[in-house]
Design a protein around this motif. Structure first.
Motif, PDB file in Angstrom:
ATOM      1  N   ARG A   1      -4.427  -1.258 -22.660  1.00  0.00           N
ATOM      2  CA  ARG A   1      -4.449  -2.643 -22.280  1.00  0.00           C
ATOM      3  C   ARG A   1      -3.220  -2.900 -21.366  1.00  0.00           C
ATOM      4  O   ARG A   1      -3.624  -3.683 -20.769  1.00  0.00           O
ATOM      5  N   ALA A   2      -2.254  -2.179 -21.616  1.00  0.00           N
ATOM      6  CA  ALA A   2      -1.182  -2.492 -20.523  1.00  0.00           C
ATOM      7  C   ALA A   2      -1.696  -2.306 -19.200  1.00  0.00           C
ATOM      8  O   ALA A   2      -1.556  -3.112 -18.203  1.00  0.00           O
TER       9      ALA A   2
ATOM     10  N   ILE B   1      12.106  -2.384 -19.103  1.00  0.00           N
ATOM     11  CA  ILE B   1      11.672  -2.971 -20.192  1.00  0.00           C
ATOM     12  C   ILE B   1      12.358  -4.601 -20.209  1.00  0.00           C
ATOM     13  O   ILE B   1      11.499  -5.581 -20.479  1.00  0.00           O
ATOM     14  N   MET B   2      13.673  -4.729 -19.797  1.00  0.00           N
ATOM     15  CA  MET B   2      14.177  -5.961 -19.912  1.00  0.00           C
ATOM     16  C   MET B   2      13.914  -6.832 -18.587  1.00  0.00           C
ATOM     17  O   MET B   2      13.927  -7.901 -18.635  1.00  0.00           O
ATOM     18  N   GLY B   3      13.757  -6.123 -17.377  1.00  0.00           N
ATOM     19  CA  GLY B   3      13.304  -6.756 -16.158  1.00  0.00           C
ATOM     20  C   GLY B   3      14.522  -7.311 -15.370  1.00  0.00           C
ATOM     21  O   GLY B   3      14.475  -7.710 -14.332  1.00  0.00           O
ATOM     22  N   ASP B   4      15.841  -7.229 -15.867  1.00  0.00           N
ATOM     23  CA  ASP B   4      16.905  -7.627 -15.051  1.00  0.00           C
ATOM     24  C   ASP B   4      18.070  -6.752 -15.349  1.00  0.00           C
ATOM     25  O   ASP B   4      18.257  -6.353 -16.473  1.00  0.00           O
ATOM     26  N   HIS B   5      19.253  -6.813 -14.439  1.00  0.00           N
ATOM     27  CA  HIS B   5      20.020  -5.664 -14.764  1.00  0.00           C
ATOM     28  C   HIS B   5      21.312  -6.344 -15.695  1.00  0.00           C
ATOM     29  O   HIS B   5      21.816  -5.437 -16.734  1.00  0.00           O
ATOM     30  N   ASP B   6      21.499  -7.422 -16.176  1.00  0.00           N
ATOM     31  CA  ASP B   6      22.422  -8.038 -16.957  1.00  0.00           C
ATOM     32  C   ASP B   6      21.918  -7.777 -18.519  1.00  0.00           C
ATOM     33  O   ASP B   6      22.778  -7.293 -19.217  1.00  0.00           O
ATOM     34  N   SER B   7      20.608  -7.966 -18.864  1.00  0.00           N
ATOM     35  CA  SER B   7      20.012  -7.761 -19.994  1.00  0.00           C
ATOM     36  C   SER B   7      19.916  -6.261 -20.464  1.00  0.00           C
ATOM     37  O   SER B   7      20.157  -5.771 -21.651  1.00  0.00           O
ATOM     38  N   ALA B   8      19.682  -5.538 -19.303  1.00  0.00           N
ATOM     39  CA  ALA B   8      19.709  -3.980 -19.397  1.00  0.00           C
ATOM     40  C   ALA B   8      21.012  -3.477 -19.787  1.00  0.00           C
ATOM     41  O   ALA B   8      20.930  -2.830 -20.700  1.00  0.00           O
TER      42      ALA B   8
ATOM     43  N   ARG C   1       4.546  -3.230 -22.807  1.00  0.00           N
ATOM     44  CA  ARG C   1       5.347  -3.170 -21.648  1.00  0.00           C
ATOM     45  C   ARG C   1       6.049  -1.847 -22.137  1.00  0.00           C
ATOM     46  O   ARG C   1       6.402  -0.993 -21.284  1.00  0.00           O
ATOM     47  N   MET C   2       6.530  -1.495 -23.513  1.00  0.00           N
ATOM     48  CA  MET C   2       7.358  -0.400 -23.578  1.00  0.00           C
ATOM     49  C   MET C   2       6.783   0.916 -23.396  1.00  0.00           C
ATOM     50  O   MET C   2       7.085   1.870 -23.015  1.00  0.00           O
TER      51      MET C   2
END
Length: 203
Positions: free
Chosen positions: A180-181, A43-50, A147-148
């Motif tokens: 749609r996704a 969902i977040m796309g990068d490790h730090d945000s996840a 995305r979710m």
């Protein structure tokens, strides 16, 4: 149909955690942390945000475990993680940041496995990595709500009904967002198809 109750050993840990037993709570989290982190990362796309979203989710889960009313404990945790992702995405929009690490993800899902030849050489492996990168970019190009749903349905394998329960969204809305996704991911990949090596070019 009501969701299945947790198994007896999990119920014992849940009851202990509801009484404030941190070790029991940690044991519950250890069972599911890899899957939950995978959801957050997709969902977040990068490790730090996840990692940030996971940290907030686990704090919220421990504080709120007395509110668990039965059913699937994993679904309950997944709802908390997706909510934390929503919050972290809003914070990230206020302070945009891009992780280069997010551009080097190798997809190990069933779609990638279907592309494998009998013996995978270095060249094909590199091409598959490139395809995984483009799929990752396509997922990250989706609006957050789509995305979710895509991550939960097509990557994590939740049913429509489970996703509707996790996200607290009507079943029809889940189906519409997923449709749609998928269409947007397809269009994204087709729009960039000329940049793909010929052996993995989407059609």
């Amino acid at each position: 149909m009501s969701p299945p109750a947790p198994p007896p050993d999990e119920l014992r840990l849940i009851e202990a955690a509801r009484s404030g037993d941190l070790e029991a709570f940690n044991e519950l989290i250890r069972r599911y942390q890899d899957r939950l982190y995978h959801i957050a990362y997709r969902i977040m796309g990068d490790h730090d945000s996840a990692a940030d979203a996971m940290q907030e989710a686990l704090i919220a889960a421990f504080r709120g475990i007395r509110g668990f009313r039965g059913g699937s404990f994993l679904a309950w945790l997944t709802r908390i993680v997706t909510n934390a992702c929503y919050d972290e995405l809003r914070r990230r929009r206020r302070r945009p940041q891009v992780s280069l690490e997010a551009l080097f993800v190798v997809d190990q899902g069933p779609e990638a496995e279907m592309l494998l030849p009998p013996v995978e050489g270095p060249e094909f492996y590199a091409e598959r990595q490139e395809l995984a990168d483009w799929i990752h970019r396509a997922i990250q190009s989706l609006p957050e709500d789509q995305r979710m749903v895509l991550v939960l349905a097509d990557i994590e394998g939740y049913s429509y009904e489970e996703i509707a329960e996790i996200l607290r969204v009507p079943l029809g809305t889940i189906k519409s967002r997923l449709s749609r996704a998928r269409a947007r991911v397809r269009d994204f990949l087709l729009a960039h198809r000329e940049l793909f090596p010929g052996t993995i070019r989407p059609s």
